[in-house]
Design a protein around this motif. Structure first.
Motif, PDB file in Angstrom:
ATOM      1  N   GLN A 121       2.363   4.803 -15.336  1.00 31.65           N
ATOM      2  CA  GLN A 121       1.335   4.332 -14.137  1.00 31.65           C
ATOM      3  C   GLN A 121       0.895   2.878 -14.317  1.00 31.65           C
ATOM      4  OE1 GLN A 121      -1.418   7.188 -13.109  1.00 31.65           O
ATOM      5  NE2 GLN A 121      -3.029   5.795 -12.607  1.00 31.65           N
ATOM      6  N   GLU A 130       9.287  12.337  -1.118  1.00 31.25           N
ATOM      7  CA  GLU A 130       7.751  12.107  -1.007  1.00 31.25           C
ATOM      8  C   GLU A 130       7.446  10.916  -2.093  1.00 31.25           C
ATOM      9  OE1 GLU A 130       7.589  16.188  -2.756  1.00 31.25           O
ATOM     10  OE2 GLU A 130       8.841  14.939  -1.503  1.00 31.25           O
ATOM     11  N   HIS A 131       8.481  10.779  -3.081  1.00 27.46           N
ATOM     12  CA  HIS A 131       8.101   9.703  -4.044  1.00 27.46           C
ATOM     13  C   HIS A 131       9.145   8.505  -3.790  1.00 27.46           C
ATOM     14  CE1 HIS A 131       6.710  13.311  -6.833  1.00 27.46           C
ATOM     15  NE2 HIS A 131       5.809  12.683  -5.976  1.00 27.46           N
ATOM     16  N   LEU A 174       2.507   1.634  -3.621  1.00 28.38           N
ATOM     17  CA  LEU A 174       1.265   2.057  -4.529  1.00 28.38           C
ATOM     18  C   LEU A 174       0.956   3.464  -4.285  1.00 28.38           C
ATOM     19  CD1 LEU A 174      -0.813  -1.118  -4.847  1.00 28.38           C
ATOM     20  CD2 LEU A 174       0.954  -0.314  -6.335  1.00 28.38           C
ATOM     21  N   GLN A 175       1.062   4.027  -3.090  1.00 28.77           N
ATOM     22  CA  GLN A 175       0.638   5.496  -2.830  1.00 28.77           C
ATOM     23  C   GLN A 175       1.710   6.347  -3.367  1.00 28.77           C
ATOM     24  OE1 GLN A 175      -0.046   5.815   1.523  1.00 28.77           O
ATOM     25  NE2 GLN A 175      -2.150   4.570   1.456  1.00 28.77           N
ATOM     26  N   ARG A 176       2.854   5.696  -3.131  1.00 29.25           N
ATOM     27  CA  ARG A 176       3.743   6.818  -3.767  1.00 29.25           C
ATOM     28  C   ARG A 176       3.850   6.995  -5.352  1.00 29.25           C
ATOM     29  NH1 ARG A 176       7.792   8.442  -0.243  1.00 29.25           N
ATOM     30  NH2 ARG A 176       7.221   7.917   2.041  1.00 29.25           N
ATOM     31  N   ARG A 236       0.733  11.460 -10.331  1.00 26.03           N
ATOM     32  CA  ARG A 236      -0.076  12.539 -10.569  1.00 26.03           C
ATOM     33  C   ARG A 236       0.653  13.803 -10.665  1.00 26.03           C
ATOM     34  NH1 ARG A 236      -2.920  10.116  -6.518  1.00 26.03           N
ATOM     35  NH2 ARG A 236      -1.439  11.090  -4.548  1.00 26.03           N
ATOM     36  N   SER A 266       0.823  -1.141   0.053  1.00 25.03           N
ATOM     37  CA  SER A 266       0.095   0.351  -0.132  1.00 25.03           C
ATOM     38  C   SER A 266       0.771   1.065  -0.076  1.00 25.03           C
ATOM     39  CB  SER A 266      -0.989  -0.034   1.122  1.00 25.03           C
ATOM     40  OG  SER A 266      -1.626   1.240   1.219  1.00 25.03           O
ATOM     41  N   THR A 267       1.921   1.298   0.883  1.00 23.54           N
ATOM     42  CA  THR A 267       2.927   2.422   0.786  1.00 23.54           C
ATOM     43  C   THR A 267       3.450   2.694  -0.436  1.00 23.54           C
ATOM     44  OG1 THR A 267       3.196   1.835   3.309  1.00 23.54           O
ATOM     45  CG2 THR A 267       4.767   3.343   2.044  1.00 23.54           C
ATOM     46  N   LEU A 281       1.214   6.411  -7.204  1.00 28.93           N
ATOM     47  CA  LEU A 281       0.325   7.232  -7.663  1.00 28.93           C
ATOM     48  C   LEU A 281       0.511   8.787  -7.421  1.00 28.93           C
ATOM     49  CD1 LEU A 281      -2.942   5.349  -6.195  1.00 28.93           C
ATOM     50  CD2 LEU A 281      -2.134   5.516  -8.666  1.00 28.93           C
ATOM     51  N   ALA A 282       1.210   8.998  -6.160  1.00 27.48           N
ATOM     52  CA  ALA A 282       1.579  10.412  -5.875  1.00 27.48           C
ATOM     53  C   ALA A 282       2.755  11.067  -7.177  1.00 27.48           C
ATOM     54  CB  ALA A 282       2.233  10.706  -4.570  1.00 27.48           C
TER      55      ALA A 282
END
Length: 703
Positions: free
Chosen positions: A621, A509-510, A387-389, A395, A384-385, A391-392
């Protein structure tokens, strides 16, 4: 001891002042010791201290013994092989004690340890036990790979047997805290004697000199140089090193040793030393002292401290030329210790506000640096961690392409598109409605060039018919120059995109915090960059090929006729009748170039944006979200291991902040102690008044 003319009230006042001064001295010396133990020197805090230096066999060990009342190791060779920080405090209790601590501020490679490690070694109640325990402590310092407790039971012979496996010298320190009911409050560091050769490791000669220079270079270090009086000062390497860091002699104190070894017949040497002690030669701001310490025979008699003070005083009072020198405060260990103690205490007190300010500034600076680092990541679900990165990251890249998040990226690309447009427009045909001459430019199309080309394409045409191939030849001559600018433009945009994506990947943050995840993402990104580059290149080639062949076509007839008529109207009317056909061909070439070049520029930019940027964002992505869930939990957890360099920097800053916070707390504790004891403030005011008076007096005398 009270003076005969003092009244009982004066004696009581003096005793109280001495007691209060001693209490303040203990507070200040205890403070700087604690700051040093907390690693103050690692922050380049200029902590006031005394440093004892001297050539090997200059009598420095005897001076240390006289100052502390303890026996230091006296084996053959270099006695002191690491710095030894000695602190004496006058104890209100009758029991003498000595606490020995090992201070490890450097590792075995002499690199700084953050934070430094402090190891309690032993607490002693008998001064006779100190020498063997100092040997053991020094052996522990010189054997960093062994546990200090392994040396607790070793004899002198057992320690000697280990010398070959020990470090020759060390930057780490032995801390000695002596509590003596008859002592004077004083703190100093005893440095290894300066050597001129080493039997097995010649590199140790400059190492010791560097160690000494490192300890005495700061402006708040009072340098005590022990000088054997039978030798000339010119021969003392220690004095030369002190002069290099203190050329004006403002913080150097000379201590002459072994005066009893200067023969009565050495008249020149005795005269020189008399002049030095009287302040006429080799002048220093704080002057020189002369001490006579017991030799081995005298030491064996086990004189008490007071008995030896009397023996020393009798020697100076009865021996020429020392008995003729008026300033008697320059003789004897007691005078030396008490006067240097006062100098040190005053220096500490003056510099406390500066040290506190420096600590506050450093603490604020280190906290700012820590805030700039990403916080430590706590992960429950690595998938999860990550994949969140992802997506960020996607984006952010999509926002950059749209110009929503990073307008600078779009602006850099638009500059490249502007350069591309300028270069394509620069390939426009140069048409001249006149006849070519010998001086005419070679890259310009003249009327006779049009005539010759028309003639080259004539076959069975009817009269006054102009073959279209003539017009097409001139147009394609221009179009063939569009390929290079197009490729250069795409290469520049590709480079901008590559650099920008690399920057996004590196952002904390990525993926930038995690070297393995960073490498994993970059590998996929490189694959997609290559794929999208190939696909975009194919599309760009198609666009170029459409312009660089048949048919020549445009539905934008309004612009075409507008450009054609504008060019014809610009031609001199006198040429139109004679060269009507050639001028029409020139007008067609000009008009079609304007229409087709604008179309080519638009399609190239749109192709790059669509086939390169937008498809790249979508594919990245898709590929990342497709690839990451296929990895095992162990692989995902490994990818979230933080970059060791970032982790090390955070740990280092955290430790430094903890150290500085402890130092600051200790300084605040001292201020609270002062606030609870108004006698300290009153005593300080008295001393400042005395200092002002003495300063005015010295100013008057110097004037």
């Amino acid at each position: 001891m009270p003076l005969p003319w003092e009244s009982k009230s004066d004696q009581t006042k003096n005793n109280m002042t001495q007691t209060e001064y001693s209490r303040k001295s203990r507070l200040l010396i205890g403070l700087v010791n604690d700051i040093t133990a907390l690693g103050g020197n690692q922050f380049d805090l200029d902590i006031p201290c005394l440093a004892f230096i001297g050539n090997q066999s200059a009598g420095k060990s005897s001076v240390v013994e006289g100052a502390t009342g303890i026996a230091v190791p006296r084996d053959s060779g270099t006695c002191t092989k690491c710095p030894m920080r000695c602190t004496m405090t006058r104890s209100s209790k009758p029991q003498w004690s000595c606490q020995i601590t090992l201070q490890f501020a450097y590792d075995s490679q002499q690199r700084p340890l953050v934070p430094p490690k402090s190891v309690h070694f032993q607490t002693l109640r008998n001064p006779k036990d100190v020498e063997i325990w100092l040997k053991r402590a020094q052996a522990a310092i010189l054997s960093p790979e062994k546990k200090p407790e392994e040396f607790h039971t070793m004899s002198s012979n057992e320690i000697k047997a280990l010398h070959s496996s020990m470090l020759p010298f060390s930057l780490n320190t032995i801390e000695i805290l002596v509590s003596d009911p008859e002592g004077t409050d004083l703190c100093f560091v005893d440095l290894p004697g300066i050597i001129h050769h080493h039997p097995t490791e010649p590199a140790m000669v400059p190492f010791v000199k560097d160690l000494v220079a490192r300890h005495i270079q700061k402006k708040n270090t009072l340098i005590v140089v022990t000088i054997p009086m039978p030798d000339e000062i010119d021969n003392q390497e220690a004095f030369r090193i002190a002069s290099q860091v203190d050329p004006r002699g403002l913080r150097t104190i000379g201590v002459g040793t072994k005066p009893d070894m200067v023969g009565a017949g050495s008249l020149s040497l005795l005269k020189t030393w008399k002049s030095i002690l009287e302040g006429d030669k080799w002048t220093l701001k704080h002057g020189y002292y002369c001490v006579k310490m017991p030799d081995d025979r005298e030491r064996s008699k086990n004189h008490t401290k007071r008995e030896w003070e009397k023996i020393e005083a009798d020697f100076f009072d009865k021996t020429d030329p020392w008995k003729t020198i008026s300033d008697r405060t320059r003789f004897g260990m007691r005078n030396f210790v008490e006067n240097t103690s006062k100098l040190l205490v005053a220096l500490i007190e003056r510099n406390l506000p500066i040290i506190k300010r420096t600590v506050d500034d450093l603490l604020e600076s280190e906290k700012k640096k820590l805030k700039q680092l990403p916080p430590k990541l706590e992960v429950d679900s690595p998938l999860s961690t990550i994949l969140q990165r992802v997506l960020a990251f996607c984006r952010a890249l999509h926002g950059s392409v749209l110009g929503d998040l990073d307008k600078g990226f779009i602006q850099r690309n638009q500059k490249k598109y502007g350069d591309f447009k300028f270069e394509v427009q620069g390939t426009a045909p140069k048409l001249e409605a006149s006849w070519r001459s010998l001086e005419s430019a070679q890259d310009t199309i003249y009327l006779n060039d049009i005539s010759a080309t028309i003639a080259s394409h004539l076959t069975w045409e009817l009269p006054n018919y102009i073959p279209f191939d003539a017009t097409k030849e001139f147009i394609l001559q221009c179009v063939q120059h569009w390929d290079a600018p197009m490729r250069q433009c795409f290469d520049a945009i590709h480079h901008n995109t590559h650099v920008h994506i690399g920057g996004l990947i590196s952002m904390p943050e990525h993926f930038g915090r995690f070297s393995e995840l960073d490498a994993f993402v970059r590998e996929i990104v490189e694959e997609e960059l290559e794929f999208c580059q190939d696909q975009a290149s194919i599309m760009l080639k198609k666009i170029f090929d459409m312009e660089n062949g048949v048919p020549l076509y445009t539905a934008n007839l309004a612009v075409y006729h507008q450009e054609r008529d504008k060019w014809l109207h610009s031609v001199n009317a006198s040429h139109k009748a004679a060269w009507n056909d050639q001028l029409k061909v020139m007008a067609d070439i000009h008009a079609y170039f304007q229409v087709s070049s604008a179309r080519f520029i638009d399609y190239t930019v749109l192709c790059i944006e669509q086939e390169w940027h937008y498809k790249l964002v979508g594919r990245l992505q898709e590929r990342l979200i497709e690839k990451i869930p296929t990895l095992s939990r162990e692989q995902l957890e490994a990818m979230l291991k933080e970059d060791p360099e970032i982790s090390a920097r955070r740990d280092n800053l955290t430790q430094r902040i903890e150290q500085l916070t402890k130092i600051r707390t200790r300084l605040l504790d001292y201020e609270k102690e002062i606030a609870r004891n108004p006698w300290v403030t009153e005593l300080q005011k008295e001393e400042e008044t005395e200092d002002d008076a003495s300063g005015n007096s010295s100013d008057s005398s110097s004037a």
